[in-house]
Design an enzyme around this catalytic site. Structure first.
Site, PDB file in Angstrom:
ATOM      1  N   PHE A 154       7.311   8.031   1.767  1.00 28.62           N
ATOM      2  CA  PHE A 154       7.969   7.449   0.589  1.00 28.62           C
ATOM      3  C   PHE A 154       7.487   8.033  -0.730  1.00 28.62           C
ATOM      4  O   PHE A 154       8.151   7.907  -1.748  1.00 28.62           O
ATOM      5  CB  PHE A 154       7.769   5.923   0.566  1.00 28.62           C
ATOM      6  CG  PHE A 154       6.416   5.494   0.045  1.00 28.62           C
ATOM      7  CD1 PHE A 154       6.156   5.456  -1.324  1.00 28.62           C
ATOM      8  CD2 PHE A 154       5.397   5.123   0.913  1.00 28.62           C
ATOM      9  CE1 PHE A 154       4.908   5.079  -1.811  1.00 28.62           C
ATOM     10  CE2 PHE A 154       4.149   4.743   0.437  1.00 28.62           C
ATOM     11  CZ  PHE A 154       3.914   4.727  -0.925  1.00 28.62           C
ATOM     12  N   LYS A 178      14.656  13.481   8.231  1.00 29.87           N
ATOM     13  CA  LYS A 178      14.589  12.012   8.334  1.00 29.87           C
ATOM     14  C   LYS A 178      13.749  11.549   7.147  1.00 29.87           C
ATOM     15  O   LYS A 178      12.528  11.580   7.190  1.00 29.87           O
ATOM     16  CB  LYS A 178      13.931  11.611   9.666  1.00 29.87           C
ATOM     17  CG  LYS A 178      14.326  10.243  10.191  1.00 29.87           C
ATOM     18  CD  LYS A 178      14.013   9.084   9.265  1.00 29.87           C
ATOM     19  CE  LYS A 178      12.591   8.588   9.342  1.00 29.87           C
ATOM     20  NZ  LYS A 178      12.305   7.468   8.413  1.00 29.87           N
ATOM     21  N   GLU A 181      12.794   5.546   4.920  1.00 31.37           N
ATOM     22  CA  GLU A 181      13.851   4.540   4.724  1.00 31.37           C
ATOM     23  C   GLU A 181      13.637   3.749   3.434  1.00 31.37           C
ATOM     24  O   GLU A 181      14.550   3.077   2.946  1.00 31.37           O
ATOM     25  CB  GLU A 181      13.925   3.598   5.936  1.00 31.37           C
ATOM     26  CG  GLU A 181      12.708   2.703   6.171  1.00 31.37           C
ATOM     27  CD  GLU A 181      11.595   3.387   6.975  1.00 31.37           C
ATOM     28  OE1 GLU A 181      11.419   4.615   6.866  1.00 31.37           O
ATOM     29  OE2 GLU A 181      10.869   2.658   7.698  1.00 31.37           O
ATOM     30  N   SER A 231       1.404   8.610   7.090  1.00 31.55           N
ATOM     31  CA  SER A 231       0.068   8.050   7.329  1.00 31.55           C
ATOM     32  C   SER A 231      -0.546   8.670   8.582  1.00 31.55           C
ATOM     33  O   SER A 231       0.158   9.169   9.462  1.00 31.55           O
ATOM     34  CB  SER A 231       0.185   6.538   7.509  1.00 31.55           C
ATOM     35  OG  SER A 231       1.010   6.267   8.630  1.00 31.55           O
ATOM     36  N   CYS A 286      -1.353  11.770  -1.635  1.00 27.30           N
ATOM     37  CA  CYS A 286      -2.332  12.113  -0.600  1.00 27.30           C
ATOM     38  C   CYS A 286      -3.439  12.975  -1.184  1.00 27.30           C
ATOM     39  O   CYS A 286      -4.438  13.223  -0.539  1.00 27.30           O
ATOM     40  CB  CYS A 286      -1.653  12.824   0.561  1.00 27.30           C
ATOM     41  SG  CYS A 286      -0.971  14.398   0.049  1.00 27.30           S
ATOM     42  N   GLU A 385      -7.820   4.314   3.582  1.00 23.81           N
ATOM     43  CA  GLU A 385      -6.979   4.748   2.473  1.00 23.81           C
ATOM     44  C   GLU A 385      -6.422   3.518   1.746  1.00 23.81           C
ATOM     45  O   GLU A 385      -5.837   2.641   2.377  1.00 23.81           O
ATOM     46  CB  GLU A 385      -5.827   5.597   3.036  1.00 23.81           C
ATOM     47  CG  GLU A 385      -4.980   6.241   1.977  1.00 23.81           C
ATOM     48  CD  GLU A 385      -3.895   7.154   2.562  1.00 23.81           C
ATOM     49  OE1 GLU A 385      -3.393   6.874   3.663  1.00 23.81           O
ATOM     50  OE2 GLU A 385      -3.563   8.147   1.893  1.00 23.81           O
TER      51      GLU A 385
HETATM   52  P1  NAD Z   1       4.358   6.203   6.997  1.00 27.57           P
HETATM   53  O1  NAD Z   1       3.493   6.844   8.002  1.00 27.57           O
HETATM   54  O2  NAD Z   1       4.458   4.716   7.014  1.00 27.57           O
HETATM   55  O3  NAD Z   1       5.875   6.728   7.130  1.00 27.57           O
HETATM   56  C1  NAD Z   1       6.162   8.107   7.202  1.00 27.57           C
HETATM   57  C2  NAD Z   1       7.422   8.293   8.037  1.00 27.57           C
HETATM   58  O4  NAD Z   1       7.191   7.792   9.367  1.00 27.57           O
HETATM   59  C3  NAD Z   1       8.622   7.537   7.492  1.00 27.57           C
HETATM   60  O5  NAD Z   1       9.751   8.378   7.554  1.00 27.57           O
HETATM   61  C4  NAD Z   1       8.752   6.324   8.429  1.00 27.57           C
HETATM   62  O6  NAD Z   1      10.092   5.952   8.637  1.00 27.57           O
HETATM   63  C5  NAD Z   1       8.153   6.811   9.730  1.00 27.57           C
HETATM   64  N1  NAD Z   1       7.421   5.768  10.475  1.00 27.57           N
HETATM   65  C6  NAD Z   1       6.769   4.686   9.984  1.00 27.57           C
HETATM   66  N2  NAD Z   1       6.174   3.992  10.995  1.00 27.57           N
HETATM   67  C7  NAD Z   1       6.457   4.652  12.137  1.00 27.57           C
HETATM   68  C8  NAD Z   1       6.119   4.445  13.514  1.00 27.57           C
HETATM   69  N3  NAD Z   1       5.378   3.427  13.900  1.00 27.57           N
HETATM   70  N4  NAD Z   1       6.574   5.335  14.428  1.00 27.57           N
HETATM   71  C9  NAD Z   1       7.325   6.389  14.056  1.00 27.57           C
HETATM   72  N5  NAD Z   1       7.680   6.631  12.768  1.00 27.57           N
HETATM   73  C10 NAD Z   1       7.245   5.774  11.815  1.00 27.57           C
HETATM   74  O7  NAD Z   1       3.898   6.744   5.575  1.00 27.57           O
HETATM   75  P2  NAD Z   1       4.405   6.272   4.137  1.00 27.57           P
HETATM   76  O8  NAD Z   1       3.883   4.905   3.875  1.00 27.57           O
HETATM   77  O9  NAD Z   1       5.847   6.516   3.984  1.00 27.57           O
HETATM   78  O10 NAD Z   1       3.660   7.333   3.207  1.00 27.57           O
HETATM   79  C11 NAD Z   1       2.349   7.182   2.732  1.00 27.57           C
HETATM   80  C12 NAD Z   1       1.367   7.923   3.609  1.00 27.57           C
HETATM   81  O11 NAD Z   1       1.720   9.304   3.663  1.00 27.57           O
HETATM   82  C13 NAD Z   1      -0.053   7.896   3.055  1.00 27.57           C
HETATM   83  O12 NAD Z   1      -0.930   7.697   4.124  1.00 27.57           O
HETATM   84  C14 NAD Z   1      -0.238   9.281   2.452  1.00 27.57           C
HETATM   85  O13 NAD Z   1      -1.567   9.725   2.386  1.00 27.57           O
HETATM   86  C15 NAD Z   1       0.555  10.093   3.414  1.00 27.57           C
HETATM   87  N6  NAD Z   1       0.944  11.378   2.843  1.00 27.57           N
HETATM   88  C16 NAD Z   1       0.269  12.471   3.276  1.00 27.57           C
HETATM   89  C17 NAD Z   1       0.552  13.710   2.742  1.00 27.57           C
HETATM   90  C18 NAD Z   1      -0.212  14.922   3.182  1.00 27.57           C
HETATM   91  O14 NAD Z   1       0.121  15.999   2.728  1.00 27.57           O
HETATM   92  N7  NAD Z   1      -1.209  14.820   4.025  1.00 27.57           N
HETATM   93  C19 NAD Z   1       1.550  13.828   1.763  1.00 27.57           C
HETATM   94  C20 NAD Z   1       2.243  12.688   1.359  1.00 27.57           C
HETATM   95  C21 NAD Z   1       1.921  11.449   1.911  1.00 27.57           C
END
Ligand code: NAD
Length: 494
Positions: A154, A178, A181, A231, A286, A385
């Protein structure tokens, strides 16, 4: 019942060059700025994904067969369209994600830079050729993988999709994106602008949804590679599931970036950089500074950080966090640390936001910058985090102890050191266990052509996601041996 007019049209999938209404279950999309519903997003099913994969498979032969210099012409035009629509795209990021307009413009500008790098790929991916025995040549070429998928988080609705779209497509793949959402609207404009730039239908497709669609992507036999940003918990799940179905996977996870601050650091520059790093995008990066390691007598720097942080006004130059759930999770971290004996030097809880009622549903999820000192390694805030405008400060007696604290954290996206001593900086450059290191830089994002990617629990899979390293991820090598001289000597490799 009164009909509510949404600020943005209902989000749809985008398959084979057109919006695809799937009639599935829908979810509301909220703006974190004020909590209002601004659109809806479909929660797609495996059969929606299958349609998108079929469209991408159909587009692959012609697209991969188009010379890369022709493909680059589309991305030159697309980059100009990002520039032309910069105001609209930034406003969209601001509205669906909540970050400030300045931060939203910076995000769109970074997307343009990612396209500029992709346009340079013809210069970077020439193959190799050598006459290996008389009249016999070996050549190596980079070939695309086929249909690939990109799953986004997000926190950067425009930029993170551009970490993968330009490079993967320029290298001849077709793609399914994808988006998160929570922030699905930017992706639709990306799809429309790619089409306007001349991208053939089916080369780029968008399928919206949540966990179910991510699992379907991991399992689909037509998808050759999966990139994921989100994450650590989900990155691990996606990496294991995608590779179990024999796909190539590159999964970027969460972070807990440590900034080591020495007493000889430049006072004003260090304070302003550390505060900017912890608070930019409301701490939802991140690459954000999560924990400062204060080495020795750093009181004046901490006092100056408080001065700097007080310049951040929620609702003006500091955006809200993404949701009520995130807001409450962050409060939980602060309260727990305080109860465990940490000292809140600057408290961002319950800030006054002009015209808003922070945290209570409609009103926006605002938190002021928060600085917490005397955190210890056993506290949850030091280990997990937080993803909000919060920095914890842990004290270390010397540089070795500071580096040991950094090394003990399981993540490894970024680490930084603030000092005027080259020797101390060198120690951190050598010994910090992170993929991206900053020296007197709070957000050490490598700019193109350098690659972006962490270590340890911040990344699973080989290669980095942007820059030169991504070429390896999005292509495979074809090795061809040729002989055109029938009169040539017959030997072991004839
Ligand atoms: P998230 O892991 O909740 O969601 C990421 C994606 O995974 C979304 O598209 C979501 O629909 C999907 N998703 C969520 N739960 C899932 C599950 N149980 N099974 C399969 N798919 C699932 O992350 P977020 O809250 O959208 O973003 C924030 C996180 O992203 C933070 O931890 C941040 O550090 C990380 N991030 C990392 C980087 C990097 O370069 N390492 C860059 C940007 C964000």
């Amino acid at each position: 019942m009164a009909t509510i007019t949404l600020k943005y049209p209902e989000v749809t999938n985008f398959i084979a060059g057109k919006p695809e209404v799937n009639g599935q279950q829908k979810m509301d999309v909220h703006s974190p700025l004020d909590g209002t519903v601004i659109s809806t997003v479909p929660l797609s099913s495996a059969s929606d994904l299958d349609k998108a994969v079929k469209a991408a498979e159909a587009a692959f032969p012609a697209w991969s067969g188009t010379p890369i210099k022709e493909r680059s012409q589309i991305f030159f035009r697309y980059r100009e369209l990002l520039f032309k629509n910069r105001d609209e795209l930034a406003t969209l990021v601001h509205t669906e994600n909540g970050k400030t307009m300045d931060e939203s413009y910076a995000e769109v500008d970074k997307s343009m830079e990612l396209c500029e790098f992709a346009c340079s790929l013809p210069q970077l991916i020439q193959g190799e050729v050598l006459e290996v025995s008389k009249g016999v040549e070996c050549r190596i070429e980079r070939k695309p993988l086929g249909v690939v998928a990109s799953i986004a988080p997000f926190n950067f609705p425009n930029m993170v999709p551009h970490w993968t779209i330009p490079n993967a497509l320029m290298l001849g793949n077709t793609m399914i994106l994808k988006p998160s959402e929570v922030v699905p609207i930017s992706a639709i404009r990306i799809a429309e602008l790619l089409k306007e730039a001349g991208l053939p239908d089916g080369v780029f497709n968008v399928v919206h949804g949540d966990r179910a669609i991510v699992e379907a992507i991991c399992d689909h036999p037509g998808i050759k590679a999966v990139s994921f940003v989100g994450s650590t918990t989900v990155a691990k799940i996606v990496y294991i599931r995608a590779t179990a179905s024999l796909k190539r996977a590159l999964c970027l996870g969460g972070a807990k970036n440590h900034l080591l601050v020495l007493p000889d650091a430049h006072l004003e520059m260090t304070a302003s950089n550390v505060v900017a790093s912890m608070s930019g995008c409301a701490g939802q990066r991140c690459m954000a500074a999560a924990q400062m390691v204060g080495i020795g007598a750093v009181e004046p720097i901490i006092q100056q950080m408080i001065v700097e942080a007080k310049k951040l006004i929620p609702g003006k130059n500091l955006g809200p966090v993404i949701s009520k759930v995130a807001y409450e999770r962050i409060l939980g971290f602060i309260e727990e640390a305080e109860k465990a004996g940490a000292k809140v030097l600057l408290d961002g809880r319950n800030p006054k936001v002009e015209g808003r009622d922070p945290g209570s549903g409609p009103g926006g999820y605002y938190l002021g910058p928060t600085i917490i000192d005397h955190v210890t390694a056993d506290m949850r805030i030091s280990k997990e985090e937080v993803f909000g405008p919060v920095i914890s400060i842990i004290r270390a007696k010397d540089l070795d102890a500071g580096i040991a604290i950094e090394n003990a954290n399981p993540y490894g996206n970024a680490a930084a050191v603030f000092t005027q001593s080259g020797g101390n900086a060198r120690q951190v450059m050598e010994r910090a266990s992170a993929g991206m290191i900053g020296v007197n830089i709070g957000v050490p994002v490598p700019r193109e052509p350098f690659s972006f990617g962490g270590w340890n629990d911040s990344k699973f899979g080989t290669c980095d996601i942007t820059g030169k390293s991504s070429i390896e991820f999005w292509t495979q090598l074809k090795k061809t041996t040729t002989k055109w001289n029938p009169e040539g000597k017959v030997n072991w490799m004839s």
